[in-house]
Design an enzyme around this catalytic site. Structure first.
Site, PDB file in Angstrom:
ATOM      1  N   PRO A 115       0.841  -1.197   0.000  1.00 14.04           N
ATOM      2  CA  PRO A 115       0.000   0.000   0.000  1.00 14.04           C
ATOM      3  C   PRO A 115       0.881   1.253   0.000  1.00 14.04           C
ATOM      4  CG  PRO A 115      -0.685  -1.561   1.694  1.00 14.04           C
ATOM      5  CD  PRO A 115       0.646  -2.013   1.206  1.00 14.04           C
ATOM      6  N   CYS A 137       0.450   5.280   0.038  1.00  8.59           N
ATOM      7  CA  CYS A 137      -0.461   6.414   0.164  1.00  8.59           C
ATOM      8  C   CYS A 137      -0.165   7.457  -0.904  1.00  8.59           C
ATOM      9  CB  CYS A 137      -0.344   7.034   1.561  1.00  8.59           C
ATOM     10  SG  CYS A 137      -1.043   6.004   2.870  1.00  8.59           S
ATOM     11  N   ALA A 141      -3.546   2.648   1.999  1.00  9.22           N
ATOM     12  CA  ALA A 141      -4.310   2.671   3.247  1.00  9.22           C
ATOM     13  C   ALA A 141      -5.615   3.410   3.002  1.00  9.22           C
ATOM     14  CB  ALA A 141      -3.508   3.357   4.347  1.00  9.22           C
ATOM     15  N   GLN A 192      -5.846  -2.257   1.610  1.00 10.33           N
ATOM     16  CA  GLN A 192      -5.504  -2.153   3.023  1.00 10.33           C
ATOM     17  C   GLN A 192      -6.555  -1.299   3.717  1.00 10.33           C
ATOM     18  OE1 GLN A 192      -2.238   0.436   4.563  1.00 10.33           O
ATOM     19  NE2 GLN A 192      -1.288  -1.506   5.152  1.00 10.33           N
ATOM     20  N   TYR A 251      -0.775   3.579  13.477  1.00  5.95           N
ATOM     21  CA  TYR A 251      -2.189   3.887  13.315  1.00  5.95           C
ATOM     22  C   TYR A 251      -3.015   3.133  14.359  1.00  5.95           C
ATOM     23  CZ  TYR A 251      -0.389   6.227   9.233  1.00  5.95           C
ATOM     24  OH  TYR A 251       0.333   7.069   8.412  1.00  5.95           O
ATOM     25  N   ARG A 290      -1.045  -6.253   8.315  1.00  6.13           N
ATOM     26  CA  ARG A 290       0.264  -5.586   8.286  1.00  6.13           C
ATOM     27  C   ARG A 290       0.640  -5.185   9.706  1.00  6.13           C
ATOM     28  NH1 ARG A 290       2.860  -0.967   4.208  1.00  6.13           N
ATOM     29  NH2 ARG A 290       4.629  -2.337   3.847  1.00  6.13           N
TER      30      ARG A 290
END
Length: 390
Positions: free
Chosen positions: A49, A51, A85, A127, A209, A257
């Site tokens: 992934p 961003c 994400a 994701q 996160y 992940r």
């Protein structure tokens, strides 16, 4: 969740693939297909992934940039292309320019992208993420410090505890209904991922996160059933994995992940990661994408070639699960060595793929793999049909 969390299978052997056929014996390990549940992926050259912070309409809907960005890597030979994400709720976005999957318009837009990825022979993954206390920041391109102010489009953030990420606004600690709502958001997003045509989903439990914030004792100061012991800190992850598995059914692969370490004393580490991975496998996860860091700012990270691969190998061996490696893996030979040795089952190429969306085709050429995955439109440029040089 059952009354007891499954015990980690720390001493279990790493799963081994079936014996190779004569044709596979001559195929580089990086280009042998891999089957996970009901999905066969054509090779082990995968896109993580990445961003993009490119939803300028701020509505979470992917558009032409995302199609071209991801589609080029699929046409370039990648086995698996993971979408960035993608927030399960508006407040779960990192920035207001992030993609989302909290409504049907977003799912419809994603379906056009997954159709193209499939047409190029690549598997598609997404994701699913919630940024927690690291939400409501400026898009990366603007690089302004601190949180995006509420009056300029930002929003209040949430976390396991009211402990701010350095430089960002203090979050509100989630209460029990709030935590359950997050799980429901992941569940609903997983259903939309199926409807959008994705071949697999990944739960984002890394890079500081929300789920990572619950896992790490540095950010989780709770004393209820969602904090304290490792079992309690892992509860949000396991409940989320269970909810996502319920929605996607038994044939679709489910990835997680992890950041294998916070790189900070007293924080999350690879031993805890391996235990949590074993638990996640027990409740429905199939594959683990191993990165590091993201929870604490300004830590010392020993960055170098393939610097995170040893963490992937540790988690895979200790938990008896399949893993991918990521981080400063930049050459086909590097990646081939990792997969051929069994240190990782696949390799995620981030910056290498952004620099060269046809990285997988180049890797196949350098390693002497089958070149049939070249798009027919590009076959006349294949090195073996020209001067042999890339």
């Amino acid at each position: 969740m059952p009354s007891t969390i499954p015990a980690p299978h720390a001493s279990a052997p790493r799963p081994r693939e079936r014996g190779t056929t004569p044709s596979e014996a001559t195929t580089p390990a990086l280009f042998r297909p891999i089957t996970i549940r009901g999905l066969e992926i054509r090779n082990r050259v995968w896109v993580p992934p990445l961003c993009q912070y490119s939803v300028t309409a701020r509505d979470g809907v992917p558009h032409d940039w995302h199609l071209v960005h991801l589609g080029a890597m699929a046409a370039g030979g990648a086995g698996l292309v993971m979408a960035e994400a993608t927030a399960v709720s508006p407040e779960g976005r990192i920035s207001d320019h992030d993609t989302g999957l909290w409504n049907d318009a977003q799912a419809e837009a994603w379906s056009q992208i997954t159709a193209f990825l499939r047409s190029q022979g690549a598997a598609s993954g997404i994701q699913l993420a919630h940024a927690g206390r690291k939400a409501s920041v400026w898009p990366e391109f603007r690089r302004l410090p601190g949180s995006q102010p509420i009056e300029e489009g930002g929003w209040p953030t949430v976390a396991p505890s009211a402990v701010a990420f350095d430089g960002l606004r203090e979050p509100t600690a989630l209460d029990e209904p709030g935590i359950l709502a997050v799980i429901d958001d992941f569940r609903a997003a997983a259903r939309r991922a199926v409807d959008a045509g994705f071949d697999l989903v990944e739960v984002h439990a890394a890079h500081g996160y929300l789920i990572h914030q619950f896992l790490s004792p540095l950010s989780n100061r709770r004393d209820d059933r969602w904090g304290g012991s490792l079992e309690n800190r892992a509860r949000l992850l396991l409940e989320t994995v269970r909810a996502v598995r319920d929605e996607i059914g038994e044939r679709m692969p489910l990835f997680v992940r992890f950041s294998a370490t916070d790189w900070a004393p007293g924080g999350w580490d690879e031993e805890q990661t391996s235990i949590a991975a074993g638990w996640a496998a027990e409740v429905g996860a199939d594959f683990f994408d191993i990165s590091t860091g993201g929870l604490v700012r300004d830590v010392r990270i020993p960055v170098g070639p393939a610097y995170q691969a040893a963490h992937a190998e540790f988690v895979g061996d200790r938990a008896g699960v399949s893993v991918s490696a990521v981080g400063r893996i930049t050459t086909p030979a590097q990646a081939e060595a990792l997969v051929a040795s069994g240190a990782a089952d696949a390799v995620m190429f981030g910056k290498a793929m952004m620099r060269d969306p046809h990285f997988a085709l180049r890797a196949a050429h350098e390693l002497g793999a089958d070149t049939s995955m070249w798009p027919p439109q590009y076959v006349r440029a294949r090195p073996d049909l020209n001067d042999g040089e890339w």
